[in-house]
Scaffold this motif. Structure first.
Motif, PDB file in Angstrom:
ATOM      1  N   GLU A   2       0.687  -1.311   0.131  1.00 51.47           N
ATOM      2  CA  GLU A   2      -0.023   0.069  -0.036  1.00 51.47           C
ATOM      3  C   GLU A   2       0.837   1.212  -0.057  1.00 51.47           C
ATOM      4  N   SER A   3       2.034   1.106   0.599  1.00 53.52           N
ATOM      5  CA  SER A   3       2.866   2.185   0.596  1.00 53.52           C
ATOM      6  C   SER A   3       3.571   2.895  -0.888  1.00 53.52           C
ATOM      7  N   ILE A   4       3.631   1.549  -1.621  1.00 51.54           N
ATOM      8  CA  ILE A   4       3.933   1.975  -3.053  1.00 51.54           C
ATOM      9  C   ILE A   4       2.752   2.360  -3.705  1.00 51.54           C
ATOM     10  N   ARG A   5       1.539   1.670  -3.615  1.00 52.33           N
ATOM     11  CA  ARG A   5       0.332   2.085  -4.601  1.00 52.33           C
ATOM     12  C   ARG A   5      -0.232   3.408  -4.138  1.00 52.33           C
ATOM     13  N   SER A   6      -0.171   3.690  -2.847  1.00 50.38           N
ATOM     14  CA  SER A   6      -0.889   5.103  -2.621  1.00 50.38           C
ATOM     15  C   SER A   6       0.021   6.144  -3.184  1.00 50.38           C
ATOM     16  N   ARG A   7       1.447   6.230  -3.275  1.00 50.35           N
ATOM     17  CA  ARG A   7       2.250   7.046  -3.837  1.00 50.35           C
ATOM     18  C   ARG A   7       2.024   7.171  -5.306  1.00 50.35           C
ATOM     19  N   MET A   8       2.115   6.133  -5.807  1.00 49.57           N
ATOM     20  CA  MET A   8       2.160   5.936  -7.535  1.00 49.57           C
ATOM     21  C   MET A   8       0.626   6.528  -7.847  1.00 49.57           C
ATOM     22  N   MET A   9      -0.360   6.201  -7.090  1.00 50.29           N
ATOM     23  CA  MET A   9      -1.687   6.832  -7.399  1.00 50.29           C
ATOM     24  C   MET A   9      -1.832   8.329  -7.215  1.00 50.29           C
ATOM     25  N   LEU A  10      -0.874   8.938  -6.813  1.00 51.91           N
ATOM     26  CA  LEU A  10      -1.096  10.336  -6.301  1.00 51.91           C
ATOM     27  C   LEU A  10      -0.993  11.159  -7.748  1.00 51.91           C
ATOM     28  N   MET A  39      13.223  10.545 -12.921  1.00 51.10           N
ATOM     29  CA  MET A  39      14.629  10.677 -13.298  1.00 51.10           C
ATOM     30  C   MET A  39      14.469   9.854 -14.760  1.00 51.10           C
ATOM     31  N   ILE A  40      15.161  10.552 -15.762  1.00 47.73           N
ATOM     32  CA  ILE A  40      15.329   9.877 -17.435  1.00 47.73           C
ATOM     33  C   ILE A  40      16.637   9.311 -17.603  1.00 47.73           C
ATOM     34  N   PHE A  41      16.695   7.920 -17.586  1.00 48.97           N
ATOM     35  CA  PHE A  41      17.669   7.278 -17.959  1.00 48.97           C
ATOM     36  C   PHE A  41      17.723   7.050 -19.397  1.00 48.97           C
ATOM     37  N   GLN A  42      19.069   7.226 -19.787  1.00 49.91           N
ATOM     38  CA  GLN A  42      19.382   7.034 -21.059  1.00 49.91           C
ATOM     39  C   GLN A  42      20.739   6.061 -21.412  1.00 49.91           C
ATOM     40  N   PHE A  43      20.400   4.997 -22.380  1.00 49.24           N
ATOM     41  CA  PHE A  43      21.575   4.143 -22.816  1.00 49.24           C
ATOM     42  C   PHE A  43      22.485   4.768 -23.732  1.00 49.24           C
ATOM     43  N   GLY A  44      23.668   4.906 -23.423  1.00 51.69           N
ATOM     44  CA  GLY A  44      24.622   5.595 -24.418  1.00 51.69           C
ATOM     45  C   GLY A  44      25.547   4.628 -25.043  1.00 51.69           C
ATOM     46  N   GLU A  45      26.287   5.168 -25.924  1.00 48.83           N
ATOM     47  CA  GLU A  45      27.264   4.448 -26.777  1.00 48.83           C
ATOM     48  C   GLU A  45      28.431   3.698 -25.762  1.00 48.83           C
ATOM     49  N   ILE A  64      10.785   5.146  -5.287  1.00 50.76           N
ATOM     50  CA  ILE A  64      10.139   3.915  -5.760  1.00 50.76           C
ATOM     51  C   ILE A  64      10.740   3.707  -7.264  1.00 50.76           C
ATOM     52  N   THR A  65      11.747   2.684  -7.291  1.00 52.08           N
ATOM     53  CA  THR A  65      12.308   2.440  -8.713  1.00 52.08           C
ATOM     54  C   THR A  65      11.958   1.266  -9.236  1.00 52.08           C
ATOM     55  N   PHE A  66      11.424   1.576 -10.635  1.00 51.95           N
ATOM     56  CA  PHE A  66      10.781   0.302 -11.475  1.00 51.95           C
ATOM     57  C   PHE A  66      12.042  -0.030 -12.266  1.00 51.95           C
ATOM     58  N   LEU A  67      12.362  -1.137 -12.194  1.00 50.29           N
ATOM     59  CA  LEU A  67      13.411  -2.015 -12.976  1.00 50.29           C
ATOM     60  C   LEU A  67      12.935  -2.607 -14.245  1.00 50.29           C
ATOM     61  N   CYS A  68      13.082  -2.039 -15.508  1.00 48.71           N
ATOM     62  CA  CYS A  68      12.264  -3.087 -16.564  1.00 48.71           C
ATOM     63  C   CYS A  68      13.474  -3.598 -17.402  1.00 48.71           C
ATOM     64  N   LYS A  69      13.401  -5.111 -17.154  1.00 51.49           N
ATOM     65  CA  LYS A  69      14.390  -5.867 -17.662  1.00 51.49           C
ATOM     66  C   LYS A  69      13.674  -6.431 -18.981  1.00 51.49           C
ATOM     67  N   PHE A  70      14.488  -6.318 -20.208  1.00 55.52           N
ATOM     68  CA  PHE A  70      14.077  -6.654 -21.328  1.00 55.52           C
ATOM     69  C   PHE A  70      15.502  -7.378 -22.309  1.00 55.52           C
ATOM     70  N   SER A  71      15.019  -8.181 -23.155  1.00 52.85           N
ATOM     71  CA  SER A  71      15.847  -8.585 -24.257  1.00 52.85           C
ATOM     72  C   SER A  71      15.779  -7.825 -25.696  1.00 52.85           C
ATOM     73  N   PHE A 120      13.584   3.274 -13.752  1.00 51.52           N
ATOM     74  CA  PHE A 120      12.823   4.422 -13.826  1.00 51.52           C
ATOM     75  C   PHE A 120      12.741   4.955 -12.407  1.00 51.52           C
ATOM     76  N   PRO A 121      13.476   5.660 -11.664  1.00 51.14           N
ATOM     77  CA  PRO A 121      13.084   6.070 -10.458  1.00 51.14           C
ATOM     78  C   PRO A 121      12.105   7.261 -10.139  1.00 51.14           C
ATOM     79  N   PHE A 122      11.098   7.151  -9.436  1.00 51.33           N
ATOM     80  CA  PHE A 122      10.178   8.001  -8.883  1.00 51.33           C
ATOM     81  C   PHE A 122      10.390   8.727  -7.780  1.00 51.33           C
TER      82      PHE A 122
END
Length: 449
Positions: free
Chosen positions: A226-234, A240-246, A410-417, A427-429
């Motif tokens: 609920e601590s996570i959900r209530s904050r994201m529902m605000l 922070m915007i993350f970018q993969f560089g060369e 609250i940082t979301f980590l999106c792992k993908f191939s 994706f840190p909030f």
């Protein structure tokens, strides 16, 4: 529901459906068989009863079973239990779903805003009560029936996971009977589907049965969740915007996104400008001057000390409603917040602390393919990396102290191939409830004059 393969399976997109039927508690009476000895009696059984099983097979179709019981309607996939879903009516308390979260079957919260009746049609479409006069008109001795009744054909499509608008793709639907089973053969979108209805009056659901016997119950709110959900529902926070560089030096955070219920904007580091959209509603302006302004409009912010006009509003409307969270598909729109039973413990085998992310606080992992795909789509992974395959999502909930102030993250980590490699994008909030821009607030107030 339906969440790290992203393969789409047929029949998974009707209102969350899934799993097997419930055989009942020990004190329940033994199921009574329903006599089905012809095509007509089979169609009548679908029209009037609530206990039977349907199995679907066909080319390019993931074989699955639907089980219909008095207190549950289920969908179970033969080789993909991550897509299973059971809707179970828990007496007069209401309906909750049971699904596989990557480790075990878990219950959702009660669907308090839908219906307390699993057979209401709000959770899953069935053939009960559909075109009763048509069903009764079928000849008792018919060996097979070519179903041409449009309403019946449309209802059947909906009952197997499609919508009414797909009717134009339905070429034929034929019903026949053999050895106590009712068969439907459907030619749809150039594919043949075979549906077998059986076990009328005697169907059971071992998955649901085992779930309940082992203490399964609906999801109960956990304080950390609920601590996570209530904050994201605000709908109010910075990200922070993350970018993969060369290179390693050019990889990292390059700016911030600012979320507010009334506006959204982006500012990149070392830039004195920011741009985004604002929700404006001038329909009830006192002077009538702004009565035609209604929707989401673009704006530009100039933070430079010499700015002549620090805020510029553009007249072009980008969204018809003054609804920024919907226009930008804010994270609050994700179905994760209604299904937090899918949160697993932090998994270092998925998120290696050396190569992916060193856990800072309380961590969770999401592996359900449907949820993973939805979350990574919300964060732009699938659009930014064409051909990327979502693998898993991590959530790290922690706090830091800066200048004597406690800041929650609250940082979301999106792992993908992608292109043969795996990536983890953070994706840190943070600064929840703190995004407040005086210039933009003034523009919104101006609409009221």
């Amino acid at each position: 529901m339906k969440f790290a393969t992203t393969k789409k399976f047929l029949f998974t997109f009707s209102v969350i459906a899934s799993s097997l039927p419930f055989s009942g508690c020990n004190d329940e009476p033994t199921p009574t068989p329903i006599v089905v000895d012809s095509v007509k009696s089979g169609l009548v059984a679908l029209n009037t009863t609530n206990n039977y099983t349907m199995n679907c097979t066909g080319s390019r179709i993931n074989e699955h079973t639907r089980i219909y019981l008095k207190d549950s309607i289920s969908l179970l996939y033969k080789n993909s239990k991550s897509y299973d879903k059971i809707y179970y009516q828990d007496g007069d308390k209401g309906v909750y779903s049971v699904a596989f979260n990557g480790e075990k079957y878990v219950g959702s919260s009660y669907y308090t805003d839908v219906s307390k009746d699993v057979w209401s049609g709000k959770f899953y479409h069935t053939m009960k009560g559909v075109e009763t006069d048509y069903v009764n008109s079928i000849a008792a001795d018919a060996a097979s029936v070519n179903i041409t009744n449009k309403s019946y054909r449309t209802a059947f499509l909906k009952s197997v996971g499609y919508s009414a608008i797909d009717y134009v793709e339905l070429d034929s639907l034929n019903a026949s009977f053999n050895n106590g089973k009712l068969y439907f053969k459907m030619h749809f979108k150039n594919l043949d589907y075979n549906f077998i209805f059986s076990d009328f009056g005697t169907s059971t659901n071992s998955v649901l049965d085992d779930f309940l016997k082992n203490g399964g119950k609906p999801y109960e709110v956990i304080a950390a969740h609920e601590s996570i959900r209530s904050r994201m529902m605000l709908n109010n926070y910075e990200q922070m915007i993350f970018q993969f560089g060369e290179t390693e030096e050019t990889t990292g955070y390059v700016g911030k996104n600012y979320f507010n219920p009334n506006y959204f904007y982006t500012n990149y580091f070392n830039s004195v400008a920011a741009s985004g959209h604002i929700a404006l509603d001038g329909r009830e302006s006192a002077s009538g001057e702004y009565k035609d302004i209604y929707g989401c409009y673009q704006f530009y912010l100039d933070y430079s000390e010499t700015a002549v006009q620090p805020l510029i509003l553009y007249p072009t409307k980008f969204y018809e409603e003054p609804d920024i969270p919907t226009f930008y598909n804010y994270p609050s729109k994700m179905s994760l917040w209604n299904h937090m039973e899918y949160l697993l413990d932090w998994n270092t085998k998925i998120f290696d602390p050396e190569y992916d992310w060193p856990l800072q606080g309380k961590g969770y992992t999401v592996t359900d393919p449907t949820l993973v795909y939805e979350i990574e789509t919300n964060f732009g992974i699938t659009s930014s990396f064409e051909g990327a395959s979502p693998v898993a999502v991590g959530i790290d909930f922690y706090s830091t102290r800066e200048a004597g102030q406690l800041i929650y993250w609250i940082t979301f980590l999106c792992k993908f191939s992608y292109s043969g490699y795996e990536y983890t994008m953070p994706f840190p909030f943070f600064n929840f409830g703190q995004v407040d821009n005086a210039l933009l607030n003034a523009a919104i107030e101006e609409m009221k004059l």
